[in-house]
Design a protein around this motif. Structure first.
Motif, PDB file in Angstrom:
ATOM      1  N   ARG A   1      -7.357   5.479   5.588  1.00  5.98           N
ATOM      2  CA  ARG A   1      -6.910   4.425   6.442  1.00  5.98           C
ATOM      3  C   ARG A   1      -7.564   3.112   5.581  1.00  5.98           C
ATOM      4  O   ARG A   1      -7.146   1.796   6.148  1.00  5.98           O
ATOM      5  CB  ARG A   1      -7.305   3.993   7.898  1.00  5.98           C
ATOM      6  CG  ARG A   1      -6.940   5.405   8.709  1.00  5.98           C
ATOM      7  CD  ARG A   1      -5.552   5.843   8.249  1.00  5.98           C
ATOM      8  NE  ARG A   1      -4.133   5.111   8.458  1.00  5.98           N
ATOM      9  CZ  ARG A   1      -3.482   4.987   9.481  1.00  5.98           C
ATOM     10  NH1 ARG A   1      -3.897   5.666  10.545  1.00  5.98           N
ATOM     11  NH2 ARG A   1      -2.622   4.013   9.692  1.00  5.98           N
TER      12      ARG A   1
ATOM     13  N   ASP B   1       2.556   0.408   4.021  1.00  8.49           N
ATOM     14  CA  ASP B   1       2.015  -1.244   4.305  1.00  8.49           C
ATOM     15  C   ASP B   1       2.731  -2.233   3.251  1.00  8.49           C
ATOM     16  O   ASP B   1       2.530  -1.967   2.222  1.00  8.49           O
ATOM     17  CB  ASP B   1       0.952  -1.356   4.417  1.00  8.49           C
ATOM     18  CG  ASP B   1       0.276  -0.320   5.544  1.00  8.49           C
ATOM     19  OD1 ASP B   1       0.987   0.139   6.527  1.00  8.49           O
ATOM     20  OD2 ASP B   1      -1.140   0.202   5.229  1.00  8.49           O
TER      21      ASP B   1
ATOM     22  N   CYS C   1       0.566   4.419   2.510  1.00 10.78           N
ATOM     23  CA  CYS C   1       1.197   4.331   3.919  1.00 10.78           C
ATOM     24  C   CYS C   1       2.209   3.619   4.142  1.00 10.78           C
ATOM     25  O   CYS C   1       2.823   3.934   5.021  1.00 10.78           O
ATOM     26  CB  CYS C   1       0.022   3.573   4.502  1.00 10.78           C
ATOM     27  SG  CYS C   1       0.290   3.293   6.287  1.00 10.78           S
TER      28      CYS C   1
ATOM     29  N   ASN D   1       0.839  -1.267   0.070  1.00 14.73           N
ATOM     30  CA  ASN D   1       0.180  -0.005   0.105  1.00 14.73           C
ATOM     31  C   ASN D   1       0.885   1.161   0.111  1.00 14.73           C
ATOM     32  O   ASN D   1       1.322   1.673   0.896  1.00 14.73           O
ATOM     33  CB  ASN D   1      -0.990  -0.101   1.254  1.00 14.73           C
ATOM     34  CG  ASN D   1      -1.661   1.078   1.496  1.00 14.73           C
ATOM     35  OD1 ASN D   1      -1.847   1.815   0.574  1.00 14.73           O
ATOM     36  ND2 ASN D   1      -2.127   1.503   2.879  1.00 14.73           N
TER      37      ASN D   1
ATOM     38  N   CYS E   1       1.511  -0.026   9.191  1.00 16.92           N
ATOM     39  CA  CYS E   1       0.958   0.668  10.331  1.00 16.92           C
ATOM     40  C   CYS E   1       0.108  -0.385  11.182  1.00 16.92           C
ATOM     41  O   CYS E   1      -0.331  -1.412  10.839  1.00 16.92           O
ATOM     42  CB  CYS E   1      -0.029   1.834   9.871  1.00 16.92           C
ATOM     43  SG  CYS E   1      -1.596   1.103   9.095  1.00 16.92           S
TER      44      CYS E   1
ATOM     45  N   SER F   1      -3.073  -1.962   9.410  1.00 21.85           N
ATOM     46  CA  SER F   1      -2.700  -2.881   8.499  1.00 21.85           C
ATOM     47  C   SER F   1      -2.533  -4.196   9.013  1.00 21.85           C
ATOM     48  O   SER F   1      -2.758  -5.500   8.638  1.00 21.85           O
ATOM     49  CB  SER F   1      -1.553  -2.611   7.570  1.00 21.85           C
ATOM     50  OG  SER F   1      -0.445  -2.429   7.887  1.00 21.85           O
TER      51      SER F   1
ATOM     52  N   CYS G   1      -5.173   0.618   4.038  1.00 21.39           N
ATOM     53  CA  CYS G   1      -4.400  -0.170   5.355  1.00 21.39           C
ATOM     54  C   CYS G   1      -5.302  -1.348   5.659  1.00 21.39           C
ATOM     55  O   CYS G   1      -4.823  -2.352   5.680  1.00 21.39           O
ATOM     56  CB  CYS G   1      -4.281   0.779   6.374  1.00 21.39           C
ATOM     57  SG  CYS G   1      -3.573   2.106   5.764  1.00 21.39           S
TER      58      CYS G   1
HETATM   59 ZN    ZN Z   1      -1.245   1.690   6.658  1.00 23.32          ZN
END
Ligand code: ZN
Length: 132
Positions: free
Chosen positions: A124, A40, A38, A35, A63, A66, A127
């Protein structure tokens, strides 16, 4: 206790859980997800035998959302048939898209229901759905 607080606690708990975060030696399926918005990065492995998800685990980083979401998903799909696992995955995605909002219907998602309101935080969402 406020519902939101309860959900945050569940997410935190799954984020810290290391039970599903491990290198699966024996696997029949491997998927990698990234991702970029972010950072992830998750690799998911599953050992599918006779149409049943015998074992599943993930590795990677990202994060809290995730990581927690990946952990929850593995709890949900482990021991299920592939067909049922796919149904639950679609149910999760429908929950995120708010196409299914009924709590009774979402019960099968177990702790993953804690991510129900993630669509309030559009940044988010990616995530939360990455692992699924
Ligand atoms: Zn994330």
């Amino acid at each position: 206790m406020e519902m939101d607080q309860l959900y945050s606690d569940i997410i935190l708990e799954h984020n810290q859980s290391q039970e599903n975060k491990r290198e699966l030696e024996k696997f029949t399926l491997q998927e990698h997800g990234h991702n970029p918005s972010c950072g992830d990065d998750i690799t998911l492995r599953a050992d599918i035998q006779d149409g049943i998800v015998k074992d599943a685990a993930y590795t990677g980083h990202g994060c809290a959302i995730s990581q927690a979401s990946a952990d929850m998903m593995i709890d949900v799909i482990k021991g299920k048939t592939v067909e049922e696992a796919l149904r639950l995955t679609n149910l999760f995605l429908d929950m995120i898209k708010r196409e299914v909002t009924d709590d009774d219907e979402l019960e099968d998602l177990e702790d993953a229901i804690a991510l129900k309101n993630i669509s309030n935080m559009p940044a988010r969402v990616k995530c939360a759905v990455l692992a699924w």
